[in-house]
Design a protein around this motif. Structure first.
Motif: not given
Length: 436
Positions: A154-175
């Motif tokens: 449930p804690e994960f479900q409350e996170m923002s999209l940025l917090e919970r996203a899989d870093p492998r697939f966030v292409w603008n993570g560094h930005l």
């Protein structure tokens, strides 16, 4: 199941003054304004009355992030988008145009050489952003499979999209690193994935269902073929892609996941004057460290692994096949199985029917792995227990063929469970599976 409680703002206006960028959230009930100081680069929240009337205003559709170049900091925003479709009532968009805005009002502080360097870096960024295949949703987490989302807290479900996203697939993570450090501004951050998303409404025997394909390309060890091969010291494989096939019927959702990635040890194939450069396996590194890290992470993410190696077993590709086989044997992990299939030899002279040899060889394992299924009440009925990791040299043509055949077999099983029996697929579904 997948909607983030703190989704990103969907409607934004960018107000530009000489001193600041103001990003106004225009969603219903939203009052937040993001203020970015163009001198100090400080990012804060403010209110709408603080936006000067003299500001130049334009519509934007997301903040990709910020980057520092020779001239100073730049803000990158999404200026055009195209709707891909509705994903469980969540809009999915393709980002089709961007703008790169300088914090600095003038470039007079730069030398001629610095100006040229800065111009070159801007051209590089523009080139990357011009590549097709950037997708986002402001209300749905596109970076996770249905199964991963169903197995969260449930804690994960409350996170923002940025917090919970899989870093492998966030292409603008560094930005977005500066945004990530300030939770109060996360709703202004738009995680963007790179790959491919398509959605179709289909009908078989009068029964309608949605067929969805999502391919998520990893941002780790990214690069074009030939120039980027093998793995890095962390075990990240070049051209790693997670592909999820989803069937949505009467509220139930079925998902079948496969992966692909470069042969996971240290090798290269640098371009030269030859049409097909000879692969070179590194002799100066410990291959097993990165190899084990790669499969440790894959097992954590997906469970059991069946490697489907499609490279030639003679000629210049032969050493890669032999080394891969030997390393799997040395790994001695019961969670990892190795299957070699010389695609070009077996299917030479247009003998495509021989692909059934491989499909039959993998059938028992595929039945054991199954697929993920959640019913219309949100109850998990079946979990996918393992994954097929396919590769050829580029992880493109040969890999596409095998993945589409495995996906077709899984789709047949999913449709039968949903009481949509069909032994032979209609031509439109066959065409869809050609999208792999």
């Amino acid at each position: 199941m997948a909607a983030a409680a703190g989704g990103a703002y969907a409607n934004l206006k960018l107000h530009i003054t000489p001193e600041k960028f103001y990003v106004e959230a225009c969603d219903d009930g939203a009052n937040d304004v993001l203020a970015i100081d163009r001198v100090s680069t400080e990012v804060t929240l403010t209110v709408k009355k603080d936006i000067p009337p003299s500001a130049v205003t334009r519509q934007i559709y997301g903040i990709l992030g910020t980057i520092r170049l020779v001239a100073g900091s730049y803000l990158i925003v999404i200026t055009k988008k195209r709707k891909v479709g509705e994903f469980f009532s969540h809009a999915v968009w393709k980002a089709v145009d961007f703008d790169i805005l300088s914090y600095k009002k003038t470039m007079l502080h730069l030398t001629d050489i610095q100006l040229q360097d800065n111009k070159a870096f801007l051209a590089m960024i523009s080139h990357v952003l011009s590549v097709d295949g950037f997708y986002f949703s402001t209300t749905y987490d596109l970076t996770h499979t249905l199964q991963r989302l169903a197995n969260t807290s449930p804690e994960f479900q409350e996170m923002s999209l940025l917090e919970r996203a899989d870093p492998r697939f966030v292409w603008n993570g560094h930005l977005l690193r500066e945004f990530a450090a300030q939770p109060e501004i996360h709703r202004f951050a738009t995680p963007v994935m790179h790959g491919f998303i398509t959605m179709y409404s289909c009908s078989i025997n009068g029964k309608y269902f949605d067929w969805i394909l999502i391919s998520r390309r990893s941002c780790f060890r990214a690069g074009v073929r030939y120039y980027v091969r093998g793995i890095d010291s962390e075990g990240h494989a070049a051209n790693f892609v997670e592909t999820e096939q989803i069937v949505h019927y009467n509220g139930s959702k079925a998902s079948f996941v496969q992966t692909r990635g470069s042969i996971p040890f240290f090798w290269s194939q640098r371009p030269n004057l030859k049409y097909k450069p000879k692969p070179q396996i590194s002799k100066s590194v410990n291959h097993m460290d990165g190899f084990q890290r790669h499969f440790d992470s894959q097992i954590i993410s997906y469970g059991k692994q069946v490697i489907v190696n499609l490279v030639n077993q003679k000629g210049s590709e032969k050493p890669l096949e032999q080394t891969f086989s030997q390393m799997v044997n040395s790994l001695a992990n019961g969670m990892v199985r190795y299957v070699a299939f010389d695609f070009h030899k077996e299917c030479s002279r247009m003998r495509w029917h021989r692909l059934q040899i491989l499909v039959d060889q993998l059938a028992e394992q595929q039945d054991e792995f199954g697929y993920f299924l959640v019913d219309s009440d949100g109850k998990v009925v079946i979990q996918q227990e393992g994954i097929f990791r396919s590769n050829c040299m580029d992880c493109l043509d040969r890999t596409n063929v095998i993945q589409s055949l495995l996906a077709r077999r899984s789709l047949q099983a999913q449709l039968q469970v949903e009481s949509i029996p069909r032994v032979f697929f209609p031509s439109d579904l066959c065409a869809l599976l050609g999208l792999y």
